[in-house]
Design an enzyme around this catalytic site. Structure first.
Site, PDB file in Angstrom:
ATOM      1  N   LYS A  30     -14.394 -21.198 -10.632  1.00 40.94           N
ATOM      2  CA  LYS A  30     -13.701 -19.975 -10.239  1.00 40.94           C
ATOM      3  C   LYS A  30     -14.437 -18.727 -10.750  1.00 40.94           C
ATOM      4  CE  LYS A  30     -10.280 -21.647  -7.832  1.00 40.94           C
ATOM      5  NZ  LYS A  30     -10.108 -21.298  -6.407  1.00 40.94           N
ATOM      6  N   THR A  32       2.485 -25.693  -8.911  1.00 36.59           N
ATOM      7  CA  THR A  32       1.807 -26.413  -7.828  1.00 36.59           C
ATOM      8  C   THR A  32       1.317 -27.752  -8.360  1.00 36.59           C
ATOM      9  OG1 THR A  32      -0.391 -25.538  -8.351  1.00 36.59           O
ATOM     10  CG2 THR A  32       1.020 -24.197  -6.910  1.00 36.59           C
ATOM     11  N   ASP A  90     -11.923 -28.916   6.992  1.00 37.70           N
ATOM     12  CA  ASP A  90     -12.324 -29.481   5.705  1.00 37.70           C
ATOM     13  C   ASP A  90     -13.497 -28.634   5.228  1.00 37.70           C
ATOM     14  OD1 ASP A  90     -13.429 -30.871   3.584  1.00 37.70           O
ATOM     15  OD2 ASP A  90     -13.339 -32.828   4.562  1.00 37.70           O
ATOM     16  N   ASN A 149      -8.387 -20.363   0.095  1.00 42.54           N
ATOM     17  CA  ASN A 149      -7.464 -20.903  -0.901  1.00 42.54           C
ATOM     18  C   ASN A 149      -7.782 -22.341  -1.302  1.00 42.54           C
ATOM     19  OD1 ASN A 149      -4.653 -21.121  -2.288  1.00 42.54           O
ATOM     20  ND2 ASN A 149      -4.636 -22.762  -0.776  1.00 42.54           N
ATOM     21  N   TYR A 162     -13.294 -26.590 -13.332  1.00 43.96           N
ATOM     22  CA  TYR A 162     -12.428 -25.686 -12.576  1.00 43.96           C
ATOM     23  C   TYR A 162     -12.654 -24.234 -12.971  1.00 43.96           C
ATOM     24  CZ  TYR A 162      -8.255 -23.533 -10.602  1.00 43.96           C
ATOM     25  OH  TYR A 162      -7.408 -22.714  -9.904  1.00 43.96           O
TER      26      TYR A 162
END
Length: 243
Positions: free
Chosen positions: A171, A202, A63, A90, A167
């Site tokens: 990134k 996904t 984790d 990932n 998000y």
């Protein structure tokens, strides 16, 4: 002999999606793959599926938001394999619900950064001694074209439509982290790059996009770079992606 033969690779968040496809691709190329996941049942099921196909895949509990979990994973790798040739960071989350930046919940930013940035950094730091023990370690941080300032800035930018504040910005931070680690490791055999897998079908994309295996190919290519390969960049199908 495959370029991946004999190499040990860890893929975080690999029980599904691009992570799973990356784990499978590396294993089919001949690597010993440690399939990392925080959900033990999901991780064991995914690893067992690949192992049943004759691939050298092992479930590794990790984790990335839990320092003790990361340290335990590193200790197991050191004990069982003695080194790590490839680290694919990932694991990521995107808990937003399509609100504009002006309405974004700061708590969701903290939650997103905890996994996508802080967890990535903590995992990389913990695995670095194992990567140094390998002949030529490779670190691949999963990023996105949505993190590119050039590709998201301005009315006519190709990704200007995306308003996922937490998000996208997390990134972008991953891209900066990639550069920082790459710069530190310039005088070592270790290469550090970010991968832009493109839009893949996904859970994060609600099933929209191309097969995860196609996006995984970008990460696998960076994981298997030769000695003359690049470091400190963001790469996609067509080569380097602008920051």
């Amino acid at each position: 002999m495959s370029e991946a033969a004999g190499k040990v690779a860890l893929v975080t968040g690999a029980n599904k999606g691009i992570g799973y496809a990356t784990a499978e691709s590396l294993a089919r190329a001949g690597a010993t793959v440690l399939l990392g996941a925080r959900n033990a049942q999901a991780g064991m099921t995914a690893a067992a599926k690949l192992a049943s196909a004759g691939l050298d895949v092992h479930f590794l509990p990790i984790d990335v938001t839990d320092r003790k979990s990361i340290e335990a994973a590193a200790d197991r790798i050191a004990e069982d394999w003695g080194r790590l040739d490839i680290l694919i960071n990932n694991a990521a989350v995107s808990p937003e619900h399509g609100v504009p930046p002006s309405a974004a919940d700061p708590d969701l930013l903290r939650l997103t950064y905890e996994t996508n940035v802080f967890g990535l950094v903590a995992t990389t730091q913990a695995m670095l001694p194992l990567l140094r023990a390998a002949a030529a370690g490779r670190i691949v941080n999963m990023s996105t074209g949505l993190a590119s300032l050039k590709l998201t800035s301005g009315r006519d930018a190709p990704f200007a439509f995306s308003r996922l504040l937490a998000y996208n910005s997390s990134k972008t931070a991953v891209n900066a982290v990639t550069v920082q680690f790459a710069n530190e490791l310039l005088d070592t055999p270790i290469k550090v790059n970010a991968a832009n897998p493109g839009l893949c079908a996904t859970d994060l994309s609600n099933g929209k996009g191309r097969p995860p295996s196609e996006g995984a190919a970008v990460a696998v290519g960076l994981a298997l770079l030769g000695e003359d390969g690049p470091t400190g960049g963001l790469y996609g199908d067509s080569g380097q992606v602008p920051w």
